[in-house]
Scaffold this motif. Sequence first.
Motif, PDB file in Angstrom:
ATOM      1  N   THR A  21       0.841  -1.189   0.000  1.00 34.81           N
ATOM      2  CA  THR A  21       0.000   0.000   0.000  1.00 34.81           C
ATOM      3  C   THR A  21       0.881   1.245   0.000  1.00 34.81           C
ATOM      4  O   THR A  21       2.066   1.174   0.305  1.00 34.81           O
ATOM      5  N   TRP A  22       0.283   2.359  -0.349  1.00 41.63           N
ATOM      6  CA  TRP A  22       1.007   3.620  -0.268  1.00 41.63           C
ATOM      7  C   TRP A  22       0.121   4.679   0.380  1.00 41.63           C
ATOM      8  O   TRP A  22      -1.101   4.568   0.398  1.00 41.63           O
ATOM      9  N   GLN A  45      -8.302  11.115  -6.082  1.00 39.66           N
ATOM     10  CA  GLN A  45      -7.693   9.808  -6.350  1.00 39.66           C
ATOM     11  C   GLN A  45      -8.660   8.709  -5.949  1.00 39.66           C
ATOM     12  O   GLN A  45      -8.976   8.568  -4.766  1.00 39.66           O
ATOM     13  N   ALA A  46      -9.146   7.955  -6.918  1.00 36.03           N
ATOM     14  CA  ALA A  46     -10.096   6.878  -6.649  1.00 36.03           C
ATOM     15  C   ALA A  46      -9.357   5.668  -6.085  1.00 36.03           C
ATOM     16  O   ALA A  46      -8.178   5.439  -6.385  1.00 36.03           O
ATOM     17  N   GLN A  47     -10.067   4.893  -5.249  1.00 37.49           N
ATOM     18  CA  GLN A  47      -9.478   3.690  -4.678  1.00 37.49           C
ATOM     19  C   GLN A  47      -9.484   2.582  -5.729  1.00 37.49           C
ATOM     20  O   GLN A  47     -10.539   2.094  -6.142  1.00 37.49           O
ATOM     21  N   LYS A  48      -8.284   2.193  -6.165  1.00 35.51           N
ATOM     22  CA  LYS A  48      -8.141   1.153  -7.180  1.00 35.51           C
ATOM     23  C   LYS A  48      -6.974   0.246  -6.835  1.00 35.51           C
ATOM     24  O   LYS A  48      -6.096   0.621  -6.048  1.00 35.51           O
ATOM     25  N   LEU A  49      -6.951  -0.923  -7.437  1.00 36.04           N
ATOM     26  CA  LEU A  49      -5.821  -1.845  -7.287  1.00 36.04           C
ATOM     27  C   LEU A  49      -4.960  -1.752  -8.525  1.00 36.04           C
ATOM     28  O   LEU A  49      -5.420  -2.025  -9.636  1.00 36.04           O
ATOM     29  N   TRP A  50      -3.697  -1.362  -8.336  1.00 30.18           N
ATOM     30  CA  TRP A  50      -2.756  -1.332  -9.441  1.00 30.18           C
ATOM     31  C   TRP A  50      -2.256  -2.754  -9.705  1.00 30.18           C
ATOM     32  O   TRP A  50      -1.812  -3.448  -8.782  1.00 30.18           O
ATOM     33  N   VAL A  58     -12.381  -4.253  -5.236  1.00 24.49           N
ATOM     34  CA  VAL A  58     -11.909  -2.943  -5.650  1.00 24.49           C
ATOM     35  C   VAL A  58     -11.747  -2.946  -7.167  1.00 24.49           C
ATOM     36  O   VAL A  58     -11.593  -4.001  -7.792  1.00 24.49           O
ATOM     37  N   GLU A  59     -11.767  -1.773  -7.757  1.00 28.73           N
ATOM     38  CA  GLU A  59     -11.651  -1.628  -9.203  1.00 28.73           C
ATOM     39  C   GLU A  59     -10.210  -1.806  -9.663  1.00 28.73           C
ATOM     40  O   GLU A  59      -9.266  -1.438  -8.964  1.00 28.73           O
ATOM     41  N   ALA A  60     -10.034  -2.343 -10.871  1.00 30.51           N
ATOM     42  CA  ALA A  60      -8.700  -2.602 -11.422  1.00 30.51           C
ATOM     43  C   ALA A  60      -8.137  -1.375 -12.112  1.00 30.51           C
ATOM     44  O   ALA A  60      -8.821  -0.683 -12.865  1.00 30.51           O
ATOM     45  N   GLU A  61      -6.856  -1.115 -11.851  1.00 32.49           N
ATOM     46  CA  GLU A  61      -6.064  -0.139 -12.590  1.00 32.49           C
ATOM     47  C   GLU A  61      -4.908  -0.916 -13.210  1.00 32.49           C
ATOM     48  O   GLU A  61      -3.926  -1.251 -12.526  1.00 32.49           O
ATOM     49  N   MET A  71      -2.424  -0.805  -3.655  1.00 36.08           N
ATOM     50  CA  MET A  71      -3.536   0.142  -3.556  1.00 36.08           C
ATOM     51  C   MET A  71      -3.278   1.089  -2.396  1.00 36.08           C
ATOM     52  O   MET A  71      -2.484   0.795  -1.489  1.00 36.08           O
ATOM     53  N   GLN A  72      -3.964   2.227  -2.428  1.00 33.36           N
ATOM     54  CA  GLN A  72      -3.734   3.252  -1.424  1.00 33.36           C
ATOM     55  C   GLN A  72      -4.214   2.783  -0.060  1.00 33.36           C
ATOM     56  O   GLN A  72      -5.265   2.157   0.076  1.00 33.36           O
TER      57      GLN A  72
END
Length: 797
Positions: A679-680, A700-705, A733-736, A748-749
Motif C-alpha cells: 500500500t502507499w 484519487q479513486a481507490q483502485k488496485l494497481w 476494488v476496481e482494477a487499474e 492500492m492506497q
Amino acid sequence: MEEHNKSEDEHRLSLSRRDVLKSGSLLLTLPFVSLKLRAAPDGEKTSSLPTGEGEKVVATCSTFDCGGKCDIRAHVTDGVVTRISTRPDNELDPEMPIMRACVRGRGYRKFVYHPDRLKYPMKRVGKRGEGKFVRISWDEATTLIADNLRRITTKYGPESRFMHNNTATSGGAFSGDGMMKRLLNLTGGYLSYYHSVSLGNTVAATPYTYGVAASGNSLDTLKDTPLVILWGHNPTETIFGHTNHYFQQMKQNGTRFVVVDPRYSDTTSSLADEWIPLLPTTDNAMMDAMMYVIISEGLHDKAFISRYTLGFDEASMPEGVPANESLVAYLMGQKDGVVKTPEWAESITHVPAQTIRQLARDYATTKPAALIQGWGPQRHNCGERTARGSTLLATITGNVGVKGGWAAGYGGCGNRKFTTGVETLDNPVKENISIMNWVQAAEDASKVTPEDGLKGGEKLKSNIRILFSLAGNYLANQNPDVNQAVKVLEDESKIEFIVVSDLYMTPSAKYADLLLPETSFMERWNIGETWGTANYLVLSEKLIEPEFERRSDYDWQRDVARKLGVEAEFSQGRDEKQWVEHIWQQTCLAMPDEKLPTFEELQITRRHLFKSAPWVAFEENIRDPQNHPFPTPSGKIEIFSQRLYDMHHPEIPALSHYVPAHEGPEDPLTTRFPLQLITWKGKNRANSTQYANPWLQEVQAQKLWINPLDAEPRAIQQGDELRIHNERGVSLVEAEVTQRIIPGVVAMQAGAWWQPDSQGVDHGGCANVLSSSRITALAKGNSHQTMLVEVAKHESV
C-alpha cells in the motif's frame, strides 16, 4: 474569470451567518478563489487581514499528524469559514520554508462542514459493529464514562484501562489523548503502549548501528549534493514536511535522483532520473549486492572504515566472535558459500544485475551522496534489517557525518524542536505493551509475554476491559488484520466498555458503546508541530464555534473528572485556550536561547521559525571521535552488532543482511497466493482521515494497481471489479491495469474505509482486511506491508 470570482465573493459576503448555514449546499460547493494577499513578514499582524466587508483571513494550520504543518489561510465571514487559501509565494522564508497548503489542506472546509459529521452524543442500542445508536445528553454520556471507569477499575484494576493515541489530532501540542492520559493517571493509571506504526521498526533498528535513532540531516545541507537515492521514499504524495521544497530546488540545480520503489510513484514521476523497481522485502539482497560491488572493486572508503567502524572485516571484529562473521566474510561467501554478487541479487529482487552494479558504483564514487530511506520499507516484517542495511551502505561509502551525505536508517533530524506538551503526570501502571499487542491483551492478557513485546513486567495483571479511541480509526480500519480485531471487539465479555470520540461514523466508531461528536481543528485552540526535517511551530487558532452539540475531548473530560472528584487537579482551572497558552509559556522557559514570542505576540506573528544552523547527523562524532565517540557499546559505528549477535535470532542478524521474509516472494505460500500486495500513503488523505471528504475522493479513486503481465492471464481489464483475497480476508476494488507497478506485485492506497457486507467481504478496498498482525522480531512492531494475495475478476451474483 476575475470578474466572475469577484461577483461571487461579493454575493457570498452579503449572506448572513444564518443564511449561509441554511444554504449548506452552497457553502459546501463554493469554488476555491485565488486572492492576492499583501506580504506579512514576521512581526506583522497576519491573524486578521481584511479583504472585504466582514471578512478576515486567519493564518493557521491543521493538527492532523500529516507530513507538515502547511500554511492555511482560513477566510472567515460572520463566524463561517467560506474558503481556504494558502501562503503567497512572496511570503516564503528561505531559511525555514513553511509548506503551502496541499490538496488535503485545500479540502479542509468540506471536511469540517460535511453534513455527515457526528452531531450529538449517542449510546449503542444494537450489537457492537452494527452502528445502531440513540441520542443521549452530555450529562448521561459523561456519567456513563465516570461510572464505568469506577466499576471497571474497582473490579479489574487500572491495568484494565487502555487508550489509543491516534493521528487525527496528534500533530498538535494539546490534544484529547494527552489530557485523557492525565485523567487516567490521576485516577490510578492505565495500560500504555509503545511503538509507532509509522516508523517504529526503523527507530528501533538504527541505534544498533549508530547508538541513537536520529540519523538525518537538515535538508539545507543537501543543496549541492550531486546524487540522491530515494529508497522507498515518496514525499511528493505523503507531503513529508518541506522536503519537496528542497528536492525541487535540488532538481533544478542538477541533482540526480534515483528512486528505488516497486511502484512508479508521483515522486518518481516528478523527480527521478532513474526508477529501479524491486520486489518488496528483497531490499537487503540488493543492498548486499551493492556492498559486494563497492568492496570487491575497491570503491569503499578505507580510511573512514578503519577509523570509525567495527566489524567490517575479520581484523576489526570484537573479541570472542567466531571467524567469518564480518561484513566482508558474509559478502564474499566465506561462511555460507554464497557470494553476494549482483547476479545472485537479480534472481531475488528482479533488478537486473547491471543496474545494481551501476548504482553501487555511482553511489560509491559520487562524493557526497545521500541514500534516504522512506518509512514504507520498514513496515515489512524484514523492516528492521532493511533499515540497518541502508546504514551499512552509508558507512562503507563514508557518507556519515558529512555535509551533503546522509547516514540512512531512521532519518529523523536531531535539531528539531517541539513544545513541552501537556503534563500527563506519572503513570502508576509500569507494564506497557507494543501497539501490536492490544488485541491480544483484550482477548487473553496472559498470552502477552516479554517475548511478544511486554515491557515493565513479566505478565499483565488484567485483560483490557475499558478502551478509549480518541480521534482515530485504528480499532476496525487501520489495525492490521481487521477481521481478527473485530472478533474481539464484538465480544462484550472481553472489552466491557468502548468510548469513541470522532468527527464521523467511521468503521471503528461503529464498535463504540458510547459515541461522542468531536470538534475539528478549526473549532479549538492548538499549536501545530512539524515532523520530517521541518522545524517550526504554528498557532492553530479556534476559528469557528462548534455547531450542534459537538464538544472537544478536553471539554467533556472536565465533566468526567468532576464526577470522579479530580476536576480541580485535572484542569488546573484552565480552559482549552489557557492550556495552550500554558504550554507555550512552558516552552518559552525550556528554550530561553530561542527568544520565542510571548503568547500574545504569537497570536499576531502566528508562527515561530527555528532558524538554526545547518544540521549534519554525527558531524561531531566524525570530526572528533576521541571526545565524541558514537553512543554504541564500542564507541564506533557498528557494522557488526554484538548486541544483535548475542540475541541468536535468525531474523535479526548482526549484519542485517538478506533473510527471506515471511509472505515474501520465496515463501511457499506463493503457490496459493502468488502476488505481493503493498500500500502507499496517498496525497488525498492522511491515513484514513479525510476519506469521507468527497472533494478528495475525486482527487484519487481507490483502485488496485496491477501490471499487464499479471492482469492478462487472469483476464483482467481496466475498470473490472476485482476480488483480492488471502487467508485473512477478501476485498473488492476496481482494477487499474498499469505498468507503474512491477510484475508480481499489486498495490492500492492505504486508509480506505472498511465496508463489509453480511458475509464479511469488504467493498471499500481496505487493505487491512488482508494485512497480517505478525510482529517484527526486534522492535515487536508492525509488518502490515508484508502480505501475499491472489487477485481475480469478481463475478457478481
